[in-house]
Motif scaffolding. Structure first.
Motif, mmCIF file in Angstrom:
data_model
loop_
_atom_site.group_PDB
_atom_site.id
_atom_site.type_symbol
_atom_site.label_atom_id
_atom_site.label_comp_id
_atom_site.label_asym_id
_atom_site.label_seq_id
_atom_site.Cartn_x
_atom_site.Cartn_y
_atom_site.Cartn_z
ATOM 1 N N MET A 101 0.827 -1.217 0.000
ATOM 2 C CA MET A 101 0.000 0.000 0.000
ATOM 3 C C MET A 101 0.853 1.256 0.000
ATOM 4 O O MET A 101 2.018 1.230 0.377
ATOM 5 N N ASP A 102 0.252 2.381 -0.432
ATOM 6 C CA ASP A 102 0.941 3.677 -0.438
ATOM 7 C C ASP A 102 1.118 4.224 0.973
ATOM 8 O O ASP A 102 0.335 3.914 1.873
ATOM 9 N N ALA A 103 2.104 5.100 1.109
ATOM 10 C CA ALA A 103 2.346 5.732 2.402
ATOM 11 C C ALA A 103 1.397 6.903 2.670
ATOM 12 O O ALA A 103 1.299 7.383 3.799
ATOM 13 N N ASP A 104 0.681 7.374 1.631
ATOM 14 C CA ASP A 104 -0.042 8.640 1.782
ATOM 15 C C ASP A 104 -1.505 8.502 2.205
ATOM 16 O O ASP A 104 -2.293 9.424 2.032
ATOM 17 N N LEU A 105 -1.859 7.327 2.731
ATOM 18 C CA LEU A 105 -3.204 7.050 3.253
ATOM 19 C C LEU A 105 -4.298 7.148 2.189
ATOM 20 O O LEU A 105 -5.466 7.335 2.506
ATOM 21 N N GLN A 106 -3.883 6.999 0.912
ATOM 22 C CA GLN A 106 -4.896 6.932 -0.154
ATOM 23 C C GLN A 106 -5.511 5.536 -0.225
ATOM 24 O O GLN A 106 -6.536 5.354 -0.855
ATOM 25 N N ASP A 107 -4.826 4.570 0.374
ATOM 26 C CA ASP A 107 -5.313 3.194 0.389
ATOM 27 C C ASP A 107 -5.869 2.920 1.787
ATOM 28 O O ASP A 107 -5.109 2.775 2.735
ATOM 29 N N ALA A 164 -7.309 0.554 -10.974
ATOM 30 C CA ALA A 164 -6.630 -0.397 -10.083
ATOM 31 C C ALA A 164 -5.547 0.311 -9.289
ATOM 32 O O ALA A 164 -4.842 1.176 -9.814
ATOM 33 N N ARG A 165 -5.429 -0.056 -8.036
ATOM 34 C CA ARG A 165 -4.396 0.506 -7.174
ATOM 35 C C ARG A 165 -3.319 -0.554 -6.939
ATOM 36 O O ARG A 165 -3.554 -1.737 -7.175
ATOM 37 N N ASP A 166 -2.187 -0.123 -6.422
ATOM 38 C CA ASP A 166 -1.191 -1.107 -6.005
ATOM 39 C C ASP A 166 -1.417 -1.466 -4.536
ATOM 40 O O ASP A 166 -0.482 -1.794 -3.817
ATOM 41 N N GLU A 208 -8.465 11.466 -0.929
ATOM 42 C CA GLU A 208 -7.399 12.388 -1.318
ATOM 43 C C GLU A 208 -6.135 12.093 -0.541
ATOM 44 O O GLU A 208 -6.193 11.691 0.619
ATOM 45 N N ARG A 209 -4.995 12.307 -1.196
ATOM 46 C CA ARG A 209 -3.700 12.000 -0.576
ATOM 47 C C ARG A 209 -3.511 12.893 0.653
ATOM 48 O O ARG A 209 -3.824 14.064 0.619
ATOM 49 N N ALA A 210 -3.026 12.261 1.747
ATOM 50 C CA ALA A 210 -2.858 13.020 2.999
ATOM 51 C C ALA A 210 -1.685 13.987 2.873
ATOM 52 O O ALA A 210 -0.729 13.684 2.180
HETATM 53 MG MG MG Z 1 -0.591 7.746 -3.619
#
Ligand code: MG
Ligand code: UDP
Length: 210
Positions: A101-107, A164-166, A208-210
């Motif tokens: 997952m991404d670090a920016d809390l988008q997931d 699709a997300r990672d 939205e990205r944090a």
């Molecule tokens: Mg992201």
């Protein structure tokens, strides 16, 4: 017996958001351990992708505070896809299940219990996620992304899911298949589909990205 889960998070210049991400993931991981859903040697593994800010020293600080955190430090910036690869290749040595997952809390971390349930009870090999809306994203970016998926699906046999997300929950068997592909200009979304196995898709609204 409960299984070991590694949460793999690639990080490039994420010093602003890292403390909040670490806190949110720790809460989720601890609650899964307390409910005996995962083993207590499960980890949150941050992969520092040659950040130019304080990301790596913050990761080291987290690891010193709590052994639930683990860190991988790449020698320079290698890009998101390679950071994911390095994280999965390291985690697969210890984990039965891996989530990226991404670090920016988008997931949204709140999907983790449901992803785990699907893997354990419905015998899927991976649980993938996609955004059903692109709200909050610049229109030009949404347009280009849609065109990309449209064209790729026309020319390729492997289905690519729009949005699709990672953010993906995988068994070790599935991760090993992904890692067995040795190409170095990696496009994970294509590789994930190409390896086969059973994948269940979960949809969520854009965050939205944090
Ligand atoms: Mg992201
Ligand atoms: N990232 C990385 N290396 C890079 C660029 C990004 O490891 O060179 C990380 C980043 O910190 C984030 C994830 O990869 O956790 C996805 O990046 P981003 O959020 O920018 O991508 P998007 O969500 O727009 O696809």
């Amino acid at each position: 017996m409960s299984k070991t889960l590694y949460i793999v998070v690639p990080c490039y210049n994420e010093q602003e958001v890292l403390p909040e991400t670490a806190k949110r993931l720790l809460e989720k991981l601890q609650s899964l351990v307390l409910k005996n859903k995962i083993a207590d040697n499960s980890r949150i593994m941050f992969v520092n992708d040659g950040s130019k800010d304080q990301t790596w020293s913050m990761i080291k600080g987290l690891c010193e505070e709590n052994s639930v955190f683990a860190g991988v430090n790449l020698s320079r910036n290698r890009g998101h896809q390679n950071a994911l690869l390095a994280g999965m290749a390291t985690a697969v040595k210890y984990a039965d299940m891996i989530v990226t997952m991404d670090a920016d809390l988008q997931d949204p971390p709140m999907l983790l219990p449901e992803m785990l349930r699907i893997i354990r009870e419905e015998q899927y090999d991976s649980v993938a996620t996609r955004r059903v809306t692109r709200k909050g994203e610049p229109p030009i970016r949404s347009f280009c992304a849609r065109q990309f998926y449209h064209i790729m699906n026309k020319i390729s046999d492997v289905e690519l899911m729009d949005g699709a997300r990672d953010y993906r929950f995988m068994t070790r068997k599935y991760v090993n298949a992904v890692l067995s592909l040795k190409e170095f200009n990696r496009f994970s979304k294509g590789i994930f589909g190409w390896v086969g196995f059973r994948t269940k898709w979960l949809s969520y609204h854009n965050v939205e990205r944090a």
